[in-house]
Design a protein around this motif. Structure first.
Motif, PDB file in Angstrom:
ATOM      1  N   ARG A  61       5.094  -3.673   3.738  1.00 19.81           N
ATOM      2  CA  ARG A  61       5.039  -3.074   2.397  1.00 19.81           C
ATOM      3  C   ARG A  61       4.009  -1.944   2.365  1.00 19.81           C
ATOM      4  N   ILE A  62       3.885  -1.252   3.485  1.00 14.94           N
ATOM      5  CA  ILE A  62       2.996  -0.084   3.565  1.00 14.94           C
ATOM      6  C   ILE A  62       3.832   1.152   3.851  1.00 14.94           C
ATOM      7  N   VAL A  63       3.587   2.196   3.079  1.00 15.60           N
ATOM      8  CA  VAL A  63       4.204   3.491   3.355  1.00 15.60           C
ATOM      9  C   VAL A  63       3.094   4.533   3.370  1.00 15.60           C
ATOM     10  N   GLN A  64       3.087   5.347   4.420  1.00 18.08           N
ATOM     11  CA  GLN A  64       2.107   6.418   4.578  1.00 18.08           C
ATOM     12  C   GLN A  64       2.839   7.756   4.494  1.00 18.08           C
ATOM     13  N   LEU A 118       0.828  -1.195   0.000  1.00 20.93           N
ATOM     14  CA  LEU A 118       0.000   0.000   0.000  1.00 20.93           C
ATOM     15  C   LEU A 118       0.867   1.252   0.000  1.00 20.93           C
ATOM     16  N   ILE A 119       0.602   2.147  -0.941  1.00 19.82           N
ATOM     17  CA  ILE A 119       1.144   3.499  -0.898  1.00 19.82           C
ATOM     18  C   ILE A 119      -0.020   4.416  -0.565  1.00 19.82           C
ATOM     19  N   HIS A 120       0.106   5.106   0.554  1.00 17.50           N
ATOM     20  CA  HIS A 120      -1.023   5.785   1.188  1.00 17.50           C
ATOM     21  C   HIS A 120      -0.672   7.253   1.414  1.00 17.50           C
ATOM     22  N   PHE A 121      -1.350   8.140   0.682  1.00 12.53           N
ATOM     23  CA  PHE A 121      -1.174   9.583   0.851  1.00 12.53           C
ATOM     24  C   PHE A 121      -2.304  10.099   1.741  1.00 12.53           C
ATOM     25  N   ASP A 122      -1.949  10.745   2.844  1.00  9.62           N
ATOM     26  CA  ASP A 122      -2.989  11.109   3.812  1.00  9.62           C
ATOM     27  C   ASP A 122      -2.417  12.047   4.864  1.00  9.62           C
ATOM     28  N   ALA A 123      -3.301  12.782   5.533  1.00  7.54           N
ATOM     29  CA  ALA A 123      -2.901  13.524   6.723  1.00  7.54           C
ATOM     30  C   ALA A 123      -2.966  12.632   7.956  1.00  7.54           C
ATOM     31  N   HIS A 124      -3.702  11.521   7.852  1.00  7.72           N
ATOM     32  CA  HIS A 124      -3.966  10.660   9.008  1.00  7.72           C
ATOM     33  C   HIS A 124      -3.583   9.211   8.692  1.00  7.72           C
ATOM     34  N   SER A 125      -3.108   8.509   9.697  1.00  7.79           N
ATOM     35  CA  SER A 125      -2.664   7.132   9.516  1.00  7.79           C
ATOM     36  C   SER A 125      -3.824   6.157   9.323  1.00  7.79           C
ATOM     37  N   ASP A 126      -4.994   6.487   9.887  1.00  9.55           N
ATOM     38  CA  ASP A 126      -6.184   5.632   9.764  1.00  9.55           C
ATOM     39  C   ASP A 126      -5.936   4.211  10.254  1.00  9.55           C
ATOM     40  N   ILE A 166       5.842   8.438   6.992  1.00  8.39           N
ATOM     41  CA  ILE A 166       6.637   9.617   6.633  1.00  8.39           C
ATOM     42  C   ILE A 166       5.803  10.849   6.966  1.00  8.39           C
ATOM     43  N   TYR A 167       6.132  11.463   8.087  1.00 10.85           N
ATOM     44  CA  TYR A 167       5.395  12.639   8.518  1.00 10.85           C
ATOM     45  C   TYR A 167       5.672  13.814   7.585  1.00 10.85           C
ATOM     46  N   MET A 168       4.780  14.766   7.587  1.00 10.58           N
ATOM     47  CA  MET A 168       4.914  15.907   6.692  1.00 10.58           C
ATOM     48  C   MET A 168       6.234  16.638   6.890  1.00 10.58           C
ATOM     49  N   GLU A 169       6.682  16.726   8.121  1.00 12.66           N
ATOM     50  CA  GLU A 169       7.939  17.413   8.396  1.00 12.66           C
ATOM     51  C   GLU A 169       9.108  16.728   7.688  1.00 12.66           C
ATOM     52  N   GLU A 170       9.110  15.401   7.689  1.00 14.12           N
ATOM     53  CA  GLU A 170      10.165  14.666   6.984  1.00 14.12           C
ATOM     54  C   GLU A 170      10.021  14.836   5.477  1.00 14.12           C
ATOM     55  N   PHE A 171       8.796  14.823   4.993  1.00 18.61           N
ATOM     56  CA  PHE A 171       8.562  15.016   3.565  1.00 18.61           C
ATOM     57  C   PHE A 171       9.114  16.362   3.099  1.00 18.61           C
ATOM     58  N   VAL A 172       8.848  17.414   3.862  1.00 21.54           N
ATOM     59  CA  VAL A 172       9.319  18.751   3.491  1.00 21.54           C
ATOM     60  C   VAL A 172      10.842  18.789   3.481  1.00 21.54           C
ATOM     61  N   ARG A 173      11.445  18.137   4.460  1.00 22.80           N
ATOM     62  CA  ARG A 173      12.907  18.148   4.571  1.00 22.80           C
ATOM     63  C   ARG A 173      13.569  17.384   3.430  1.00 22.80           C
TER      64      ARG A 173
END
Length: 317
Positions: free
Chosen positions: A181-184, A143-151, A208-215
């Motif tokens: 094999r899941i990345v959020q 799963l490749i999961h784009f989201d603000a929340h882990s759900d 991958i939290y947003m802060e890490e994504f931005v960095r």
């Protein structure tokens, strides 16, 4: 000469005229003979706060009239290399959650049995659970999961296990997803308690939290995502609340500090090469939208996903 379904040409019939279907493609009764089936799931029975995603498919169809025949950057012309059509909406039950889940699973199973790849529009994020039930009958998928929340929460309002905040915990428990094999990507915002994501991390989910994504940036993050899922079958799910509400306000649980729409497009394009078995765009809630802008985001992301999936189909063929 291609015999694939073609969208209505907006240079001949204006976008505001004719039937409202995904990307102005023909509406067909079944997925038989299709490579990719565009399908609506107008159900938000798992919503815990702001309902309205049940209206998402209809408005995304309206805004998808703005899509044209080819991708300007990749050059992919999805309707020329894959047979694509709108198979309508899956049956739903707006007043019975468990029956709603069963109806979605049954409807999606028919699409899967036809051999078509499903590209669906929700609906709240709980709709992904019955879709995975239909897709992963032979074993867990990535799963490749784009989201603000882990759900990946456990329960809400007592011991209720089925909400749009729990689908991926249930999917792991049911053996539908391989947690390694899941990345959020894009997770952010306040949480119910400091250890809210501990269970997910303990299963092996890469958050991958947003802060890490931005960095790190789009390219590096997506390279890691592709490494995590590898070559095995993978589902892609895109919650529009991963995008900043300044660009996508029409959603049930908005969180500031999200992706730009341009970053979202770049990430989806970098899914090229992933063994995608299906995908969805969820949580477009038109009652909270402004001028259809979130529905347009949903429609455009569906087109971006369609291009990647059509290219995959063409390469396999």
């Amino acid at each position: 000469m291609t015999t694939f379904h073609q969208p209505v040409d907006a240079a001949k019939v204006p976008r505001f005229a004719g039937h409202s279907t995904f990307m102005r493609l023909p509406a067909v009764p079944t997925a038989e003979g299709l490579d990719i089936a565009l399908v609506g799931i107008p159900w938000d029975g798992g919503t815990t706060n702001r309902a309205g995603a049940r209206h998402g498919p209809r408005e995304v169809r309206n805004q998808s009239s703005l899509m044209r025949a080819a991708h300007h950057a990749s050059g992919i012309a999805p309707f020329s290399i894959a047979n694509v059509a709108d198979v309508g909406d899956l049956p739903v039950n707006p007043i019975n959650l468990l029956d709603g889940l069963n109806l979605i699973e049954t409807g999606m199973a028919k699409i899967v049995a036809s051999g078509a790849l499903p590209l669906s529009c929700g609906g709240d994020h709980l709709t992904t659970l019955p879709v995975l039930r239909a897709l992963a009958k032979s074993g867990p998928v990535g799963l490749i999961h784009f989201d603000a929340h882990s759900d990946t929460n456990d329960s809400y309002f007592g011991d209720n296990p089925f909400t749009h905040g729990t689908p991926f915990r249930r999917a792991i428990e049911e053996g539908l997803l391989d947690p390694h094999r899941i990345v959020q990507i894009g997770i952010r915002g306040s949480v119910y308690e400091p250890g809210e994501h501990d269970w997910a991390k303990a299963q092996g989910i890469r958050i991958i939290y947003m802060e890490e994504f931005v960095r790190r940036g789009v390219a590096e993050v997506m390279a890691e995502a592709r490494t995590i899922v590898g070559d095995a079958p993978t589902y892609v799910t895109f919650d529009v609340d991963s995008i900043d509400p300044s660009m996508a306000p029409g959603t049930g649980t908005p969180e500031i500090g999200g992706f730009t729409t341009r970053e979202a497009q770049e990430m989806v394009r970098l899914l090229a090469g992933v063994n995608i078995i299906g995908a969805d765009v969820v949580e477009v809630a038109p009652p909270f939208d402004l001028a259809g802008m979130t529905a347009l985001v949903g429609a455009t992301l569906m087109f971006e996903l369609l291009c990647v999936m059509a290219d995959l189909v063409d390469r396999r063929r």
